[in-house]
Write a protein that holds these residues in place. Structure first.
Motif, short mmCIF file in Angstrom:
data_model
loop_
_atom_site.label_atom_id
_atom_site.label_comp_id
_atom_site.label_asym_id
_atom_site.label_seq_id
_atom_site.Cartn_x
_atom_site.Cartn_y
_atom_site.Cartn_z
N ASP A 49 10.60 11.60 -5.36
CA ASP A 49 9.33 10.90 -5.53
C ASP A 49 9.51 9.67 -6.42
O ASP A 49 10.50 9.57 -7.14
N LEU A 50 8.54 8.79 -6.36
CA LEU A 50 8.62 7.56 -7.15
C LEU A 50 7.32 7.37 -7.93
O LEU A 50 6.31 8.00 -7.61
N SER A 51 7.37 6.48 -8.93
CA SER A 51 6.17 6.15 -9.68
C SER A 51 6.32 4.73 -10.18
O SER A 51 7.41 4.33 -10.63
N TYR A 52 5.27 3.95 -10.07
CA TYR A 52 5.35 2.56 -10.53
C TYR A 52 4.28 2.21 -11.55
O TYR A 52 4.28 1.11 -12.08
N SER A 53 3.37 3.14 -11.83
CA SER A 53 2.29 2.76 -12.74
C SER A 53 2.78 2.68 -14.19
O SER A 53 2.34 1.82 -14.96
N GLY A 54 3.76 3.53 -14.56
CA GLY A 54 4.32 3.48 -15.91
C GLY A 54 5.04 2.16 -16.15
O GLY A 54 4.86 1.50 -17.18
N LYS B 282 10.39 9.59 -15.11
CA LYS B 282 11.09 10.89 -14.99
C LYS B 282 10.14 11.81 -14.25
O LYS B 282 9.06 12.13 -14.74
N LEU B 283 10.52 12.22 -13.04
CA LEU B 283 9.61 13.01 -12.21
C LEU B 283 10.25 14.35 -11.85
O LEU B 283 11.47 14.46 -11.79
N LYS B 284 9.35 15.31 -11.55
CA LYS B 284 9.84 16.64 -11.16
C LYS B 284 10.63 16.56 -9.86
O LYS B 284 11.74 17.03 -9.75
N SER B 285 9.98 15.94 -8.84
CA SER B 285 10.68 15.83 -7.56
C SER B 285 11.62 14.64 -7.62
O SER B 285 11.22 13.53 -7.94
N GLY C 230 0.80 -1.23 0.00
CA GLY C 230 0.00 0.00 0.00
C GLY C 230 0.82 1.27 0.00
O GLY C 230 0.30 2.34 -0.28
N HIS C 231 2.12 1.19 0.33
CA HIS C 231 2.92 2.40 0.50
C HIS C 231 4.32 2.28 -0.06
O HIS C 231 4.90 1.19 -0.06
N THR C 232 4.83 3.42 -0.51
CA THR C 232 6.24 3.53 -0.90
C THR C 232 6.66 4.91 -0.42
O THR C 232 6.28 5.93 -1.00
N ILE C 233 7.38 4.94 0.69
CA ILE C 233 7.69 6.22 1.34
C ILE C 233 9.17 6.26 1.71
O ILE C 233 9.70 5.29 2.28
N ILE D 163 3.80 8.62 -6.56
CA ILE D 163 2.72 9.51 -7.00
C ILE D 163 1.56 8.69 -7.56
O ILE D 163 0.52 9.22 -7.90
N ASP D 164 1.75 7.37 -7.67
CA ASP D 164 0.64 6.53 -8.16
C ASP D 164 0.63 5.18 -7.42
O ASP D 164 0.24 5.13 -6.28
N ASP D 165 1.07 4.11 -8.08
CA ASP D 165 1.01 2.78 -7.45
C ASP D 165 2.13 2.60 -6.42
O ASP D 165 3.21 3.18 -6.55
N ALA D 166 1.86 1.76 -5.42
CA ALA D 166 2.91 1.37 -4.49
C ALA D 166 3.75 0.28 -5.15
O ALA D 166 3.28 -0.43 -6.05
#
Ligand code: KG4
Ligand code: ZN
Length: 340
Positions: free
Chosen positions: A212-217, A206-209, A143-146, A163-166
């Motif tokens: 941060d992370l993203s896994y949905s792509g 490729k994220l602004k911050s 549920g989380h990626t922090i 910013i999307d999926d854990a």
């Protein structure tokens, strides 16, 4: 003369699909740690079904608690406090644990303490391997990626989050799509050992911050566009897909961990949550130079009552407890502190 016993906390965890109760003495001595997993009941659906989860918690919570007492050779009168995960999680599931905990605390006239599941995962490694504060905390679960700076057992500063999926969710969805088995993380970890991590060259986000992370792509690329990323001559076997996906998922995380260590100048790092059991992640984190690393042992990575009881001990020692009106919360925003 009777030997003086320590402070024994009974910890209850029913936030998702594990019905778990543990008894921990003085914050680190695990007297029992019972985890009744509902996995076989959710396997036909390849994911957790909230209604089934809460119904099973209702049926199991009493026998699981009894087993935790039996394994510790204790009765309820020998318990000093009741701790329960009350946030975040599936509301129906949390409610079972919290209602049961309130009932126990009221009848036994013992303190009740509501615990934030996220802070408990970040604390789990501390039971066996205490680090000096502050440290970099990495929570990777279904549920989380922090990624956060952990000031003390209650105070966190979130530096980056998905910013999307854990990350665990991505493991589970990829495994579900390719019918690899359930739960996905464990199966992919196993299949990856026989696969080529370079068979598919999946892209990272490729994220602004920068933290941060993203896994949905990545998840979409692996599920819908794998062919586009296949290396020449590589075979599309489940092992190759698993190894290439896992390699990319862990790379995304490791890049942020290294950046966060650099930016914060922290030299201690604790990882927690179900994905902390991942063998590639463990290998990569252990290889970091100049960083003291704490991982929970595998049984303390996934949801369990011991992390709830151990963390509750710290609050109790500081005189913090919850009222019998303790509420459940499905989500928690990034609160810097969970108690005033
Ligand atoms: O912490 P946890 O038990 O529950 C949540 O709070 O979400 O984590 C469960 C997640 C699932 O997504 C599962 O697939 C993942 O942890 N997981 C793993 C491994 N073992 C469990 N992911 C990757 N590699 C593993 N070995
Ligand atoms: Zn969890």
């Amino acid at each position: 003369m009777m030997e003086k016993s320590g402070l024994r906390v009974l910890g209850i965890e029913t936030s998702c699909d594990e019905c778990a109760v543990a008894i921990v003495e003085d914050g680190s001595k695990i007297l029992s740690n019972v985890v009744a997993t509902q996995i076989p009941h959710h396997t036909p659906y390849q994911g957790v079904v909230p209604e089934i989860a809460s119904r099973l918690h209702t049926e199991w919570i009493v026998p699981v608690t009894q087993r935790a007492l039996d394994e510790a050779s204790l009765n309820l009168d020998q318990i000093d406090a009741i701790a329960v995960a009350n946030r975040p999680g599936l509301l129906g599931s949390l409610l079972v644990g919290v209602s049961f905990a309130k009932g126990l605390a009221a009848t036994l006239e013992k303190p009740l303490i509501g615990i934030d599941h996220i802070r408990a995962h970040l604390y789990a490694s501390q039971i066996e391997h205490p680090l000096q504060y502050p440290y970099l905390g990495v929570l990777v679960s279904g549920g989380h990626t922090i990624i956060c700076r952990v000031e003390d057992y209650d105070t966190l500063e979130v530096l980056g989050t998905t910013i999307d999926d854990a990350i665990g969710e991505a493991f589970d969805k990829v495994a579900k799509h390719y019918q690899m088995g359930y739960p996905g993380g464990v199966v992919i970890d196993r299949l990856a050992k026989d696969g080529d991590p370079h068979a598919f060259l999946f892209p990272g986000p490729k994220l602004k911050s920068q933290l941060d992370l993203s896994y949905s792509g990545l998840k979409t690329a692996v599920i819908n566009q794998a062919e586009l990323f296949r290396s020449e001559g590589a075979e599309a076997t489940p092992e190759n897909i698993a190894a290439s996906f896992q390699r990319t998922a862990i790379n995304i995380l490791m890049k942020r961990i290294k950046r966060a260590l650099e930016e914060t100048q922290l030299t201690r790092l604790a990882v927690g949550g179900g994905v902390a059991a991942n063998s590639l992640l463990r290998e990569e984190v252990q290889a970091l130079k100049g960083v003291e690393v704490a991982f929970p042992s595998p049984k303390l990575c996934t949801d369990n009552g011991a992390m709830i009881a151990a963390l509750a001990y710290r609050y109790l020692k500081d005189g913090v407890q919850s009222p019998l009106t303790l509420q459940t919360m499905a989500r928690v925003k990034a609160f810097k502190k969970s108690y005033p």
